[in-house]
Design an enzyme around this catalytic site. Sequence first.
Site, mmCIF file in Angstrom:
data_model
loop_
_atom_site.group_PDB
_atom_site.id
_atom_site.type_symbol
_atom_site.label_atom_id
_atom_site.label_comp_id
_atom_site.label_asym_id
_atom_site.label_seq_id
_atom_site.Cartn_x
_atom_site.Cartn_y
_atom_site.Cartn_z
ATOM 1 N N TRP A 20 -27.421 6.735 0.269
ATOM 2 C CA TRP A 20 -26.913 6.881 1.629
ATOM 3 C C TRP A 20 -27.725 7.995 2.269
ATOM 4 C CZ3 TRP A 20 -23.381 3.637 3.655
ATOM 5 C CH2 TRP A 20 -22.746 3.991 4.853
ATOM 6 N N HIS A 25 -28.326 6.993 6.080
ATOM 7 C CA HIS A 25 -28.425 7.986 7.156
ATOM 8 C C HIS A 25 -29.532 7.639 8.157
ATOM 9 C CE1 HIS A 25 -25.413 10.922 6.115
ATOM 10 N NE2 HIS A 25 -25.772 10.868 4.864
ATOM 11 N N ARG A 67 -28.532 21.353 1.364
ATOM 12 C CA ARG A 67 -27.207 21.681 0.820
ATOM 13 C C ARG A 67 -27.262 22.340 -0.552
ATOM 14 N NH1 ARG A 67 -23.855 16.089 -0.419
ATOM 15 N NH2 ARG A 67 -22.295 17.432 -1.353
ATOM 16 N N HIS A 79 -19.721 17.709 3.618
ATOM 17 C CA HIS A 79 -20.165 16.305 3.650
ATOM 18 C C HIS A 79 -19.068 15.287 3.384
ATOM 19 C CE1 HIS A 79 -24.606 17.296 3.475
ATOM 20 N NE2 HIS A 79 -24.050 18.462 3.207
ATOM 21 N N ASP A 139 -21.932 10.475 7.085
ATOM 22 C CA ASP A 139 -21.117 10.705 5.888
ATOM 23 C C ASP A 139 -19.675 10.231 6.059
ATOM 24 O OD1 ASP A 139 -23.024 11.734 4.191
ATOM 25 O OD2 ASP A 139 -22.607 13.835 4.653
ATOM 26 N N HIS A 145 -16.931 9.122 0.557
ATOM 27 C CA HIS A 145 -16.944 10.480 1.109
ATOM 28 C C HIS A 145 -15.583 10.828 1.702
ATOM 29 C CE1 HIS A 145 -21.296 11.861 1.148
ATOM 30 N NE2 HIS A 145 -21.340 10.671 0.565
ATOM 31 N N HIS A 168 -20.158 6.265 -7.253
ATOM 32 C CA HIS A 168 -20.582 6.845 -5.975
ATOM 33 C C HIS A 168 -22.001 6.367 -5.640
ATOM 34 C CE1 HIS A 168 -20.123 9.936 -2.776
ATOM 35 N NE2 HIS A 168 -21.454 9.909 -2.811
ATOM 36 N N ASP A 172 -23.385 4.441 -2.496
ATOM 37 C CA ASP A 172 -24.421 5.118 -1.698
ATOM 38 C C ASP A 172 -25.641 4.222 -1.530
ATOM 39 O OD1 ASP A 172 -23.559 7.530 -0.749
ATOM 40 O OD2 ASP A 172 -24.510 8.750 -2.289
#
Length: 321
Positions: A20, A25, A67, A79, A139, A145, A168, A172
């Site tokens: 993601w 994004h 991050r 996030h 996100d 998320h 996850h 993603d």
Amino acid sequence: MKLSNAVAFSLVSLPGAMAWGGLGHVTTAYIASNFVANTTEAYLKQLLGSQDADYMAKVASWADSIRYTKWGRFTSTFHFIDAHDSPPEDCNVDFERDCKETGCVITALANYTKQSVDPSLPAWRRAQAAKFVIHFVGDLHQPLHNEDVARGGNGIHVLWNGREFNLHHVWDSSITEKWLGMRGRKPYRWAEKWSKDLTEKINSGIYADEKGDWLADLDFSNPEETALAWSRECNKLVCQYVFPEGPKAIAGQELSGEYYEKAAPVLEKQVARAGYRMAAWLDKIVDQYLKLEASYTGELPTEDYIEEPLDEFMEEPIGEL
Ligand SMILES: *[C@@H]1O[C@H](CO)[C@@H](O)[C@H](O)[C@H]1NC(C)=O
Ligand SMILES: *[C@@H]1O[C@H](CO)[C@@H](O)[C@H](O)[C@H]1NC(C)=O
């Protein structure tokens, strides 16, 4: 979790590290750039220092790139929001219960929206705030998320084409990569292509009739409530599509078949929604900023630029790194 497990999990998620983080994004930002008003486009191009068509797409993953740096550590809980609900029986997001002391995606979106419209802030701060906004709207639209279970599915092992991944990671990237028939490790061009397709679907295809509803919860005077509404909508998908039979039942299951067939269209719609909403949100931001700036009588901000790490990241399309 024991360190050995942590290492194992990070290794199994390596192949799709762009995830993601990259594909999703970048696609949402490309879609947004197709829907923003001309004044928004002109303002953001100037603010972000790029006249290129991908002026938004190329900053969409910046927030992920900082991050884990020392400078960006304070953003690590921005996030997501860890919904402490109990899928599949009950999905819900409770702000008081679920937003961490250190912040969550709801407070982060509100915080950086406020900074984006503040004429007392220097341009570099507003640019940074815009980059955070672009990222956090994305996100907010990834179901995991908006879920606490096993750290958003990071702690659940599943199979994808017979190989072990964490859940996850599957949400993603594995699902969308398969959906697009993506090959190789350069998601950037795939994202551009996908965004064109989704823009068409929004304008005149399967999403044309519902896109108006996508903005029903948008209330620029209340960023927290808006973000919470989007989060709740997305969290519902956790019960319906992520854990339809509960978190325990999914462990060790092969997900590239029937599970994928149900999940992929849902995830695609989330990407489309995120891009469309991002455009509307950015239009509001720019509109508000230009109004406030025109009537601003306070001190002019000083351009005391504080160096941020990985600034060169903005120059390069992330898929090419
Ligand atoms: C926005 O820009 C496009 C392309 O530059 C132009 O065709 C269009 O008329 C403009 N729209 C408005 C509302 O000014
Ligand atoms: C708001 O943004 C500032 C600047 O990045 C940051 O220092 C602060 O922790 C943020 N606050 C919240 C509640 O997100």
